[in-house]
Design a protein around this motif. Structure first.
Motif, short mmCIF file in Angstrom:
data_model
loop_
_atom_site.label_atom_id
_atom_site.label_comp_id
_atom_site.label_asym_id
_atom_site.label_seq_id
_atom_site.Cartn_x
_atom_site.Cartn_y
_atom_site.Cartn_z
N SER A 181 21.63 25.07 77.32
CA SER A 181 21.77 25.62 76.64
C SER A 181 22.81 25.78 75.02
N PRO A 182 22.95 26.87 74.61
CA PRO A 182 22.99 26.57 72.66
C PRO A 182 24.75 26.07 73.24
N GLN A 183 24.91 25.02 72.36
CA GLN A 183 26.94 24.77 71.92
C GLN A 183 26.76 25.10 70.25
N PHE A 184 28.37 25.33 70.25
CA PHE A 184 28.10 26.60 68.88
C PHE A 184 27.45 26.96 68.47
N PRO A 185 27.20 28.44 68.97
CA PRO A 185 26.30 29.22 68.95
C PRO A 185 26.53 30.11 67.31
N GLY A 186 24.89 29.98 66.70
CA GLY A 186 25.52 31.06 65.86
C GLY A 186 25.28 29.92 64.54
N ASN A 199 19.63 31.19 62.62
CA ASN A 199 20.11 30.96 63.96
C ASN A 199 18.83 29.63 64.42
N CYS A 200 20.00 28.56 64.42
CA CYS A 200 19.27 27.20 64.57
C CYS A 200 20.04 26.79 66.28
N PRO A 201 20.06 26.91 67.54
CA PRO A 201 20.56 27.14 68.98
C PRO A 201 20.45 25.26 69.05
N TRP A 202 20.95 25.04 69.47
CA TRP A 202 21.07 23.57 70.02
C TRP A 202 21.67 22.95 71.87
N GLY A 203 21.24 22.78 71.83
CA GLY A 203 21.83 22.20 74.07
C GLY A 203 22.80 20.70 73.30
N LEU A 204 22.96 20.17 74.56
CA LEU A 204 22.79 18.71 74.48
C LEU A 204 21.99 17.83 74.55
N GLY A 205 21.42 17.45 73.47
CA GLY A 205 20.50 16.69 73.28
C GLY A 205 18.83 17.30 73.64
N PHE A 206 18.73 18.90 73.58
CA PHE A 206 18.06 19.03 73.71
C PHE A 206 17.70 20.50 72.63
N GLU A 207 16.18 20.97 72.19
CA GLU A 207 16.45 21.97 71.22
C GLU A 207 16.24 23.17 72.23
N ILE A 208 16.90 24.20 71.96
CA ILE A 208 16.77 25.84 72.34
C ILE A 208 15.94 26.84 71.57
N ARG A 209 14.78 27.47 72.40
CA ARG A 209 13.80 27.86 71.77
C ARG A 209 14.90 28.90 70.77
N GLY A 210 15.54 30.12 71.25
CA GLY A 210 15.97 30.57 70.93
C GLY A 210 15.63 31.58 69.68
N ASP A 211 15.15 32.68 68.82
CA ASP A 211 14.44 33.17 68.29
C ASP A 211 13.85 32.77 67.28
N SER A 222 9.74 32.01 76.44
CA SER A 222 11.08 32.59 76.22
C SER A 222 11.97 31.77 75.56
N ASP A 223 12.84 32.63 74.78
CA ASP A 223 13.83 32.11 74.07
C ASP A 223 15.11 31.27 74.65
N ALA A 224 15.35 30.90 76.00
CA ALA A 224 15.59 29.98 76.93
C ALA A 224 14.64 28.89 77.12
#
Length: 281
Positions: A181-186, A199-211, A222-224
């Motif tokens: 899930s996104p860390q430091f969102p936005g 908006n370039c979301p990233w989790g811990l090691g994993f890229e999150i697709r987002g929008d 999905s965005d998840a």
């Protein structure tokens, strides 16, 4: 007969390709030499992060550990694993303060691995093997250099890892949720080879697709969706909104030698996989 989604890989301009569609460890379909070792390149960053999470639960390190140069900034392991530390791609010095923008790179991941190795009193490669690879029977996966880009593995092994992330047994569900899930969102940032996103979301090691659009996953993901692609011409994702449907596709042609084609073929394959398997249980 309706062509299966994975047949699309037969048209890719690469010497060797192997791919599999899985869900929670069950192989729904595969193609090519799934036991062939490929360099994962940046997909390996997800394995580094998972290893760090195991170490946090063992009390060896913490995501709040302050790491990096004494430049007046509170730079933590969490910042490093989510590319929010301010480090450049390969530079040893920080370029900006943490949490200003998403600055993707290898150096932050290497520093994270070094921090774990120092705290554990053993080489990172040994901790990775004992904590992750041996536990998941990933016998064909090995670190051959920098943990940020030099882990080699197979489609079969990577499928086992994605099953662990979707239904974790080496870490708690809470840790797994943080990783995906996104860390430091936005934060704005660049996905190398794909584009810049406000908006370039990233989790811990994993890229999150987002929008993000366009993106290397499918238009129907999905965005998840979380995962990673690598400069070695490799990609892997899991969509938790599709009951953990996962796709792994590994090649031996560097991304920059077929980037234009890959950014068409990967989304096309992803959408075809979703069309074929999203409704299966």
């Amino acid at each position: 007969m309706v062509a299966r989604a994975l047949d699309l890989t037969s048209h890719w301009p690469v010497p060797t390709v192997a791919a599999a569609v899985t869900r929670h460890g069950e192989v729904l379909d595969s193609i090519g030499p799934t036991d062939h070792q490929f360099r994962l390149a940046s997909i390996g960053k997800t394995l580094v992060a998972w290893t760090c999470l195991i170490a946090t639960e063992e009390g060896i390190i913490s995501l709040d550990d302050v790491i990096g140069p004494d430049d007046g900034h509170h730079r933590t392991l969490r910042h490093l694993l989510s590319h929010a530390s301010g480090y450049g791609f390969n530079a040893g010095d920080s370029i900006s303060a943490p949490e200003r923008r998403r600055m993707y790179g290898n150096h932050a991941i290497e520093v994270a691995a070094e921090h774990l190795a120092a705290a554990a009193g053993m080489p990172f490669a040994e901790y990775l093997k004992a904590g992750v690879l041996d536990q998941l029977d990933m016998d064909s996966t090995e670190l051959r250099g920098s943990p940020a880009d030099s882990i080699w593995s197979t489609v079969d092994d990577l499928g086992r890892f994605l099953a662990e992330v979707a239904t974790p047994r080496l870490v708690t569900a809470a840790s797994a949720a943080e990783a995906t899930s996104p860390q430091f969102p936005g934060l704005a940032g660049i996905v190398p080879g794909v584009g810049r996103f406000d908006n370039c979301p990233w989790g811990l090691g994993f890229e999150i697709r987002g929008d993000k659009s366009p993106h290397w996953t499918g238009t129907r993901n999905s965005d998840a969706t979380y995962g990673h692609f690598g400069g070695a011409g490799t990609m892997a994702w899991t969509d938790p909104r599709l009951d953990g449907l996962s796709l792994v596709a590994l090649t031996d042609l560097p991304f920059d030698q077929w980037a234009d084609a890959a950014l068409v073929e990967w989304p096309r394959l992803s959408d075809a996989v979703i069309d074929e398997f999203a409704g299966t249980r």
